[in-house]
Motif scaffolding. Structure first.
Motif: not given
Length: 189
Positions: A38-47
Motif C-alpha cells: 500500500x505504501x508503494x514499496x516494491x516486493x518480489x513474488x513468484x513461484x
C-alpha cells in the motif's frame, strides 16, 4: 548477475519474468512478478515448479522422433505423411529424390504446388495423386494400388502404393500415410 538485472527490469516494466534452471539434477520453471504494498514499496513474488518429469518426457519424445526420422529417411521405399487436406507434412529422402524435390520446401504443399516445383515429367503423376488420396479417404481403411512413375530419364517404374487414412476419435480427417515400394522387376518377371 543476469537474473538480478532481469528482476530490476521487471520492477521497471511491471511485467513478470520466467526462466528455467537446473539444480541437483532437477529441472525447475520459475515465474516472478512485482507486487507493491500500500505504501508503494516494491516486493518480489513468484513461484517455482519442478518440471523434471515433463522435461525428461520431452527429451525422450525428441529422441524417439529422431530415431523414427532416421528410420524413415534410411528406407529405400517412398514414405510421405499428409495432412487432412492432402498437403505434405513429412516426406522421406526416397520420395523427394523420386520426384526431384530434394531442395524444395515441400511442407504444407499440395501435389499441384509441388508439381510446379519439379520437372514436367512428374507433373501428371503428382497431380493425379489426389485421385488415389480421395479413394483412400472414401475407403476409410486405406487402399493399395499400383502407380507408374517415370524417372528423370523418362523410364517408367511400377510402384506398389499403400495409402492409409488416419482419423481423430470424432471421425474427422487427421492425415494420410503414403507408403510405396518399387516393384518394376517383380512385375517384369
Amino acid at each position: 548477475d543476469e537474473l538480478i538485472v532481469r528482476e530490476k527490469q521487471m520492477f521497471d516494466d511491471g511485467k513478470l519474468i520466467e526462466y528455467n534452471e537446473t539444480f541437483n539434477g532437477r529441472f525447475y520453471n520459475t515465474i516472478k512478478f512485482p507486487i507493491f504494498r500500500d505504501d508503494s514499496t516494491p516486493m518480489l513474488a513468484g513461484f517455482t515448479i519442478d518440471i523434471t518429469d515433463r522435461k525428461l518426457a520431452e527429451e525422450a519424445l525428441k529422441e524417439n522422433e529422431e530415431k523414427l526420422l532416421t528410420l524413415i529417411n534410411s528406407s529405400p521405399d517412398v514414405i510421405c505423411f499428409k495432412d487432412a487436406e492432402n498437403r505434405w507434412i513429412q516426406a522421406n529422402r526416397s520420395i523427394l529424390e523420386l520426384y526431384q524435390l530434394q531442395n524444395v520446401d515441400y511442407f504444407n504443399k499440395s501435389e499441384k504446388e509441388l508439381a510446379a516445383c519439379t520437372s514436367d515429367i512428374f507433373k501428371e503423376v503428382l497431380e493425379n495423386c489426389n485421385i488415389s488420396d480421395e479413394l483412400a479417404w472414401a475407403s476409410e481403411t486405406g487402399i493399395r494400388t499400383e502407380e507408374i512413375i517415370p524417372d528423370i530419364n523418362g523410364l517408367l517404374h511400377v510402384y506398389d502404393i499403400i495409402k492409409l487414412p488416419l482419423y481423430y476419435s470424432d471421425k474427422k480427417r487427421k492425415g494420410l500415410v503414403v507408403y510405396g515400394r518399387e516393384i518394376t522387376e517383380r512385375k517384369m518377371a
